[in-house]
Design a protein around this motif. Sequence first.
Motif, PDB file in Angstrom:
ATOM      1  N   LYS A 177     -24.937 -44.116  -7.723  1.00  0.00           N
ATOM      2  CA  LYS A 177     -24.301 -42.334  -7.892  1.00  0.00           C
ATOM      3  C   LYS A 177     -23.295 -41.960  -6.707  1.00  0.00           C
ATOM      4  O   LYS A 177     -22.035 -41.805  -6.197  1.00  0.00           O
ATOM      5  CB  LYS A 177     -23.973 -41.935  -9.143  1.00  0.00           C
ATOM      6  CG  LYS A 177     -23.377 -40.652  -9.587  1.00  0.00           C
ATOM      7  CD  LYS A 177     -24.280 -40.388 -10.912  1.00  0.00           C
ATOM      8  CE  LYS A 177     -23.058 -39.896 -11.351  1.00  0.00           C
ATOM      9  NZ  LYS A 177     -24.206 -38.196 -11.067  1.00  0.00           N
ATOM     10  N   GLN A 178     -24.849 -41.623  -6.502  1.00  0.00           N
ATOM     11  CA  GLN A 178     -24.548 -40.430  -5.079  1.00  0.00           C
ATOM     12  C   GLN A 178     -23.853 -40.557  -4.020  1.00  0.00           C
ATOM     13  O   GLN A 178     -22.402 -40.596  -3.477  1.00  0.00           O
ATOM     14  CB  GLN A 178     -25.656 -40.275  -4.546  1.00  0.00           C
ATOM     15  CG  GLN A 178     -26.418 -39.329  -5.529  1.00  0.00           C
ATOM     16  CD  GLN A 178     -27.634 -38.384  -5.037  1.00  0.00           C
ATOM     17  OE1 GLN A 178     -28.380 -38.708  -3.931  1.00  0.00           O
ATOM     18  NE2 GLN A 178     -28.590 -38.573  -6.598  1.00  0.00           N
ATOM     19  N   ILE A 179     -23.781 -41.798  -3.701  1.00  0.00           N
ATOM     20  CA  ILE A 179     -22.819 -42.712  -2.643  1.00  0.00           C
ATOM     21  C   ILE A 179     -21.912 -42.743  -2.828  1.00  0.00           C
ATOM     22  O   ILE A 179     -20.547 -43.134  -1.750  1.00  0.00           O
ATOM     23  CB  ILE A 179     -24.156 -44.170  -1.618  1.00  0.00           C
ATOM     24  CG1 ILE A 179     -25.540 -43.522  -1.493  1.00  0.00           C
ATOM     25  CG2 ILE A 179     -22.881 -44.797  -1.076  1.00  0.00           C
ATOM     26  CD1 ILE A 179     -25.932 -45.116  -1.221  1.00  0.00           C
ATOM     27  N   SER A 180     -21.594 -43.425  -3.880  1.00  0.00           N
ATOM     28  CA  SER A 180     -19.932 -43.917  -4.215  1.00  0.00           C
ATOM     29  C   SER A 180     -18.496 -42.565  -4.226  1.00  0.00           C
ATOM     30  O   SER A 180     -17.639 -42.452  -3.704  1.00  0.00           O
ATOM     31  CB  SER A 180     -20.004 -44.443  -5.902  1.00  0.00           C
ATOM     32  OG  SER A 180     -21.175 -45.991  -5.451  1.00  0.00           O
ATOM     33  N   GLU A 181     -19.831 -41.567  -4.696  1.00  0.00           N
ATOM     34  CA  GLU A 181     -18.684 -40.409  -4.968  1.00  0.00           C
ATOM     35  C   GLU A 181     -18.837 -39.971  -3.311  1.00  0.00           C
ATOM     36  O   GLU A 181     -17.694 -39.026  -2.926  1.00  0.00           O
ATOM     37  CB  GLU A 181     -20.026 -39.256  -5.708  1.00  0.00           C
ATOM     38  CG  GLU A 181     -19.986 -40.063  -7.406  1.00  0.00           C
ATOM     39  CD  GLU A 181     -20.652 -38.501  -7.922  1.00  0.00           C
ATOM     40  OE1 GLU A 181     -21.383 -37.868  -7.084  1.00  0.00           O
ATOM     41  OE2 GLU A 181     -20.649 -38.522  -9.587  1.00  0.00           O
ATOM     42  N   PHE A 182     -20.004 -39.721  -2.261  1.00  0.00           N
ATOM     43  CA  PHE A 182     -18.964 -39.408  -0.831  1.00  0.00           C
ATOM     44  C   PHE A 182     -18.603 -39.955  -0.085  1.00  0.00           C
ATOM     45  O   PHE A 182     -17.588 -39.668   0.372  1.00  0.00           O
ATOM     46  CB  PHE A 182     -20.557 -39.248  -0.666  1.00  0.00           C
ATOM     47  CG  PHE A 182     -20.267 -39.638   1.081  1.00  0.00           C
ATOM     48  CD1 PHE A 182     -20.154 -37.756   2.012  1.00  0.00           C
ATOM     49  CD2 PHE A 182     -20.578 -40.555   2.644  1.00  0.00           C
ATOM     50  CE1 PHE A 182     -20.762 -37.436   2.811  1.00  0.00           C
ATOM     51  CE2 PHE A 182     -20.861 -39.717   3.122  1.00  0.00           C
ATOM     52  CZ  PHE A 182     -20.226 -38.800   4.401  1.00  0.00           C
ATOM     53  N   LEU A 183     -18.143 -41.706  -0.450  1.00  0.00           N
ATOM     54  CA  LEU A 183     -17.772 -42.395   0.101  1.00  0.00           C
ATOM     55  C   LEU A 183     -16.025 -42.075  -0.583  1.00  0.00           C
ATOM     56  O   LEU A 183     -14.997 -41.929   0.409  1.00  0.00           O
ATOM     57  CB  LEU A 183     -17.575 -43.686   0.280  1.00  0.00           C
ATOM     58  CG  LEU A 183     -19.387 -44.070   0.788  1.00  0.00           C
ATOM     59  CD1 LEU A 183     -19.180 -45.807   0.938  1.00  0.00           C
ATOM     60  CD2 LEU A 183     -18.814 -43.408   1.728  1.00  0.00           C
ATOM     61  N   LYS A 184     -15.815 -41.563  -1.523  1.00  0.00           N
ATOM     62  CA  LYS A 184     -14.248 -41.898  -2.113  1.00  0.00           C
ATOM     63  C   LYS A 184     -14.182 -40.075  -1.615  1.00  0.00           C
ATOM     64  O   LYS A 184     -13.006 -40.142  -1.926  1.00  0.00           O
ATOM     65  CB  LYS A 184     -14.768 -41.507  -3.922  1.00  0.00           C
ATOM     66  CG  LYS A 184     -13.650 -40.805  -4.535  1.00  0.00           C
ATOM     67  CD  LYS A 184     -12.169 -42.035  -4.783  1.00  0.00           C
ATOM     68  CE  LYS A 184     -11.824 -41.473  -5.276  1.00  0.00           C
ATOM     69  NZ  LYS A 184     -10.139 -42.973  -5.103  1.00  0.00           N
TER      70      LYS A 184
END
Length: 119
Positions: free
Chosen positions: A78-85
Amino acid sequence: MPCFILFTNVAASAIPTGFLLETTKIISKAIRKSEDSVTVRIHPGQMMTHGGTTDPCANSELQSIGNMGPEDNVEMSKQISEFLKEKLGIDSTRNYIRFTDLRSHEVGYKGTTFEALWR
């Protein structure tokens, strides 16, 4: 010793200034290990598709000794995905993250392995 590796078709010129250091902070927080132990490698401008389009996409891997498991990985994803988005415009449906929980004897450091260092 966490290592985050990102392969993306986002061009190097579109990677924001400071992205490496910001990524280090995000990974450190997500994996619950100090920033001074985190390595980040970004491979921009890859020739890649996902789902039949060349819209922004990625494949990534987070390697670490420990602090991984079913619940940990969900939260880190979740944290990585939100950051990359937010930073690269990569939708969470366009990045696979592989979590690799390494054993201490599988990682060399300071001319030995972490297992030997921790004895």
